[in-house]
Design a protein around this motif. Structure first.
Motif, mmCIF file in Angstrom:
data_model
loop_
_atom_site.group_PDB
_atom_site.id
_atom_site.type_symbol
_atom_site.label_atom_id
_atom_site.label_comp_id
_atom_site.label_asym_id
_atom_site.label_seq_id
_atom_site.Cartn_x
_atom_site.Cartn_y
_atom_site.Cartn_z
ATOM 1 N N MET A 1 -12.855 13.511 17.063
ATOM 2 C CA MET A 1 -13.523 13.352 18.239
ATOM 3 C C MET A 1 -14.276 14.733 18.568
ATOM 4 N N THR A 2 -15.801 14.673 19.175
ATOM 5 C CA THR A 2 -16.415 15.882 19.341
ATOM 6 C C THR A 2 -16.583 15.867 20.892
ATOM 7 N N LEU A 3 -16.173 16.872 21.453
ATOM 8 C CA LEU A 3 -16.496 16.892 23.117
ATOM 9 C C LEU A 3 -17.606 17.877 23.395
ATOM 10 N N TYR A 4 -18.731 17.532 23.873
ATOM 11 C CA TYR A 4 -19.841 18.581 24.313
ATOM 12 C C TYR A 4 -19.625 18.564 25.787
ATOM 13 N N THR A 5 -19.521 19.877 26.104
ATOM 14 C CA THR A 5 -19.238 20.144 27.610
ATOM 15 C C THR A 5 -19.583 21.531 27.834
ATOM 16 N N VAL A 6 -19.927 22.143 29.128
ATOM 17 C CA VAL A 6 -20.262 23.360 29.414
ATOM 18 C C VAL A 6 -19.003 24.125 30.107
ATOM 19 N N VAL A 7 -18.127 23.215 30.230
ATOM 20 C CA VAL A 7 -16.685 23.695 30.588
ATOM 21 C C VAL A 7 -15.861 24.326 29.749
ATOM 22 N N PRO A 8 -15.228 25.697 29.857
ATOM 23 C CA PRO A 8 -14.553 26.482 28.916
ATOM 24 C C PRO A 8 -13.371 25.394 28.740
ATOM 25 N N LEU A 9 -13.144 25.679 27.110
ATOM 26 C CA LEU A 9 -12.151 24.784 26.409
ATOM 27 C C LEU A 9 -10.978 24.947 27.162
ATOM 28 N N GLU A 10 -10.607 26.433 27.620
ATOM 29 C CA GLU A 10 -9.167 26.499 28.445
ATOM 30 C C GLU A 10 -8.965 25.695 29.529
ATOM 31 N N LEU A 11 -10.132 25.294 30.276
ATOM 32 C CA LEU A 11 -10.040 24.441 31.418
ATOM 33 C C LEU A 11 -9.869 22.918 31.083
ATOM 34 N N VAL A 12 -10.735 22.784 30.003
ATOM 35 C CA VAL A 12 -10.439 21.189 29.548
ATOM 36 C C VAL A 12 -9.131 20.852 29.069
ATOM 37 N N LEU A 13 -8.342 21.859 28.334
ATOM 38 C CA LEU A 13 -7.010 21.529 27.899
ATOM 39 C C LEU A 13 -6.106 22.134 28.702
ATOM 40 N N ASP A 14 -6.268 22.414 30.106
ATOM 41 C CA ASP A 14 -5.294 22.959 30.843
ATOM 42 C C ASP A 14 -4.252 21.915 31.248
ATOM 43 N N GLY A 15 -2.829 22.015 31.057
ATOM 44 C CA GLY A 15 -1.880 21.302 31.255
ATOM 45 C C GLY A 15 -1.630 20.401 30.275
ATOM 46 N N VAL A 16 -2.220 20.072 28.959
ATOM 47 C CA VAL A 16 -2.140 19.165 27.891
ATOM 48 C C VAL A 16 -0.431 19.308 27.481
#
Length: 70
Positions: A1-16
């Motif tokens: 899966m590919t995720l294109y976003t301008v949000v930093p990876l640390e915020l995307v995966l926060d709490g995983v």
């Protein structure tokens, strides 16, 4: 899966990796739903596991709806 976003990876995966209460399954009015406990006696709908086709259109069983577990 590919995720294109301008949000930093640390915020995307926060709490995983945080621990959470296990989901529970309950049959409510003939519909088997998966619930995330949010307080004693209440749960938030995660998804429908089994039930008549009309239950998928019922707003009481939509993801995020809060149900009393009474």
């Amino acid at each position: 899966m590919t995720l294109y976003t301008v949000v930093p990876l640390e915020l995307v995966l926060d709490g995983v990796n945080l621990e959470r209460e296990p989901w529970v399954e309950r049959r409510i009015e003939g519909v088997l739903v998966q619930l995330e406990p949010i307080s004693p006696g209440r749960g938030k709908v995660v998804r429908i596991l089994d039930g008549p086709l009309e239950s998928y259109l019922d707003p009481r069983f939509e993801p995020g709806a809060v149900i009393a577990l009474g």
